[in-house]
Design a protein around this motif. Structure first.
Motif, PDB file in Angstrom:
ATOM      1  N   LEU A 185       0.856  -1.188   0.000  1.00 56.88           N
ATOM      2  CA  LEU A 185       0.000   0.000   0.000  1.00 56.88           C
ATOM      3  C   LEU A 185       0.894   1.240   0.000  1.00 56.88           C
ATOM      4  CD1 LEU A 185      -2.770   1.397   0.206  1.00 56.88           C
ATOM      5  CD2 LEU A 185      -2.583   1.193   2.698  1.00 56.88           C
ATOM      6  N   VAL A 186       0.840   2.016  -1.080  1.00 60.36           N
ATOM      7  CA  VAL A 186       1.589   3.264  -1.176  1.00 60.36           C
ATOM      8  C   VAL A 186       0.624   4.407  -0.919  1.00 60.36           C
ATOM      9  CG1 VAL A 186       2.991   4.748  -2.654  1.00 60.36           C
ATOM     10  CG2 VAL A 186       3.222   2.260  -2.820  1.00 60.36           C
ATOM     11  N   VAL A 187       0.862   5.154   0.153  1.00 60.98           N
ATOM     12  CA  VAL A 187      -0.061   6.216   0.576  1.00 60.98           C
ATOM     13  C   VAL A 187       0.441   7.543   0.019  1.00 60.98           C
ATOM     14  CG1 VAL A 187      -1.224   7.316   2.513  1.00 60.98           C
ATOM     15  CG2 VAL A 187      -0.535   4.914   2.674  1.00 60.98           C
ATOM     16  N   HIS A 188      -0.173   7.979  -1.063  1.00 59.95           N
ATOM     17  CA  HIS A 188       0.215   9.254  -1.665  1.00 59.95           C
ATOM     18  C   HIS A 188      -0.226  10.417  -0.772  1.00 59.95           C
ATOM     19  CE1 HIS A 188       1.691   7.843  -5.558  1.00 59.95           C
ATOM     20  NE2 HIS A 188       0.777   6.893  -5.461  1.00 59.95           N
ATOM     21  N   HIS A 189       0.644  11.429  -0.700  1.00 55.93           N
ATOM     22  CA  HIS A 189       0.368  12.622   0.110  1.00 55.93           C
ATOM     23  C   HIS A 189      -0.002  12.228   1.546  1.00 55.93           C
ATOM     24  CE1 HIS A 189       0.482  14.580  -3.749  1.00 55.93           C
ATOM     25  NE2 HIS A 189      -0.595  13.924  -4.158  1.00 55.93           N
ATOM     26  N   ALA A 190       0.740  11.284   2.085  1.00 57.80           N
ATOM     27  CA  ALA A 190       0.410  10.742   3.408  1.00 57.80           C
ATOM     28  C   ALA A 190       0.529  11.780   4.512  1.00 57.80           C
ATOM     29  CB  ALA A 190       1.329   9.549   3.724  1.00 57.80           C
ATOM     30  N   GLU A 191       1.241  12.862   4.250  1.00 59.42           N
ATOM     31  CA  GLU A 191       1.363  13.897   5.277  1.00 59.42           C
ATOM     32  C   GLU A 191       0.012  14.489   5.650  1.00 59.42           C
ATOM     33  OE1 GLU A 191       2.003  15.666   1.199  1.00 59.42           O
ATOM     34  OE2 GLU A 191       2.801  13.949   2.321  1.00 59.42           O
ATOM     35  N   ARG A 192      -1.003  14.302   4.789  1.00 63.36           N
ATOM     36  CA  ARG A 192      -2.340  14.806   5.101  1.00 63.36           C
ATOM     37  C   ARG A 192      -2.910  14.153   6.352  1.00 63.36           C
ATOM     38  NH1 ARG A 192      -5.290  13.790  -0.596  1.00 63.36           N
ATOM     39  NH2 ARG A 192      -3.957  11.927  -0.468  1.00 63.36           N
TER      40      ARG A 192
END
Length: 282
Positions: free
Chosen positions: A128-135
């Protein structure tokens, strides 16, 4: 019978994106009924080995997660070694690997050759690659809950595995599953006219057949079949915009033998703005 204990693993490097990925990983671990293992990889010269966590990054993340999910079993490890190599090796005993798409130090941007792409190509379990995970780095930012799960279904073996993961995700979250298939006219028709209606109908029949066994196993999941006539990658990226998660097989139809991550999966992984779950088998 004792249930198999295959942890969800996640890599941390101290960046907000990494901690956002940890929150996603903890949520997935709770859904799977598995422990969470937080891994910090020190990209330094020396032997590949587990070491003491001098920086405390994994321990700090674990303490935050224990406060957020008090019923979750959480462990930490710190390793000497290149981050992608460490996570790939640890994935041998994992049910899922989670990583943020951007970070600092060892976990930098997810462009070609980066940690996320290496994992999606070589891990021994789904990634699972969480794009924009900083959100989602802070507890004040709830993880998405109501958007649908979108899964690519092209009839390949990996897509079948992706359907199993997508249905399980949708069932555990109580959200709809959008299953999409694209079709187009063959490139070489030798002067024969195309039959758009026939091609679309064939795609619909194939998708219906692929979905049938999973509808029976997950009767509570609302299923929305989507058959579209357009280039595959743009259609998938468009569908991903409003998705909670996009699920895609590591390789689809038409790939070359030996290629561990197909061209379509790679493009979706690099350009989607939503978390992407790559269906990799052990």
């Amino acid at each position: 019978m004792i249930a198999s204990r295959r942890p969800v693993i996640v890599g941390v490097d101290g960046s907000p994106a990494a901690f956002g990925a940890v929150r996603w990983a903890a949520d997935e671990a709770m859904r799977l009924g598995q422990p969470l293992r937080i891994i910090h990889a020190l990209e330094v010269h020396g032997p590949y080995e587990e070491v003491s966590d001098e920086h405390g990054l994994a321990i700090e993340a674990a303490n935050e997660i224990r406060h957020w999910q008090p019923g979750l079993e959480v462990t930490t490890t710190t390793w000497h070694g290149e981050p992608a190599r460490v996570l790939i090796e640890q994935s041998r005993s994992a049910s899922l690997v989670v990583v943020g798409s951007r970070g600092s130090g060892g976990f930098h941007s997810l462009l070609v050759g980066s940690v996320g792409v290496h994992l999606a190509s070589h891990a021994h379990c789904p990634v699972l690659v969480v794009h924009h995970a900083e959100r989602w780095a802070g507890p004040e930012s709830p993880l998405p809950q109501r958007e649908p799960i979108v899964v690519a279904a092209d009839g390949s073996d990996d897509a079948e595995y992706g359907l199993s993961l997508g249905f399980a995700e949708a069932a555990s979250r109580g959200v709809a599953l959008h299953a999409m298939r694209t079709w187009h006219e063959p490139e070489h028709r030798r002067g024969r006219s195309a039959d758009p209606a026939g091609l679309a109908a064939a795609a619909e029949r194939a998708l219906t057949a692929d979905l049938e066994p999973w509808r029976g196993k997950f009767p509570t999941v609302e299923v929305v079949p989507r058959v579209e006539h357009c280039p595959t990658v743009p259609a998938m990226l468009d569908a991903a915009r409003d998705a909670l998660m996009f699920v895609i097989g590591a390789r689809g139809h038409g790939g070359f033998p030996g290629v561990r991550l197909g061209a379509v999966a790679l493009q979706v992984l690099e350009h989607a703005g939503t978390p992407v779950l790559v269906a990799r088998r052990s």
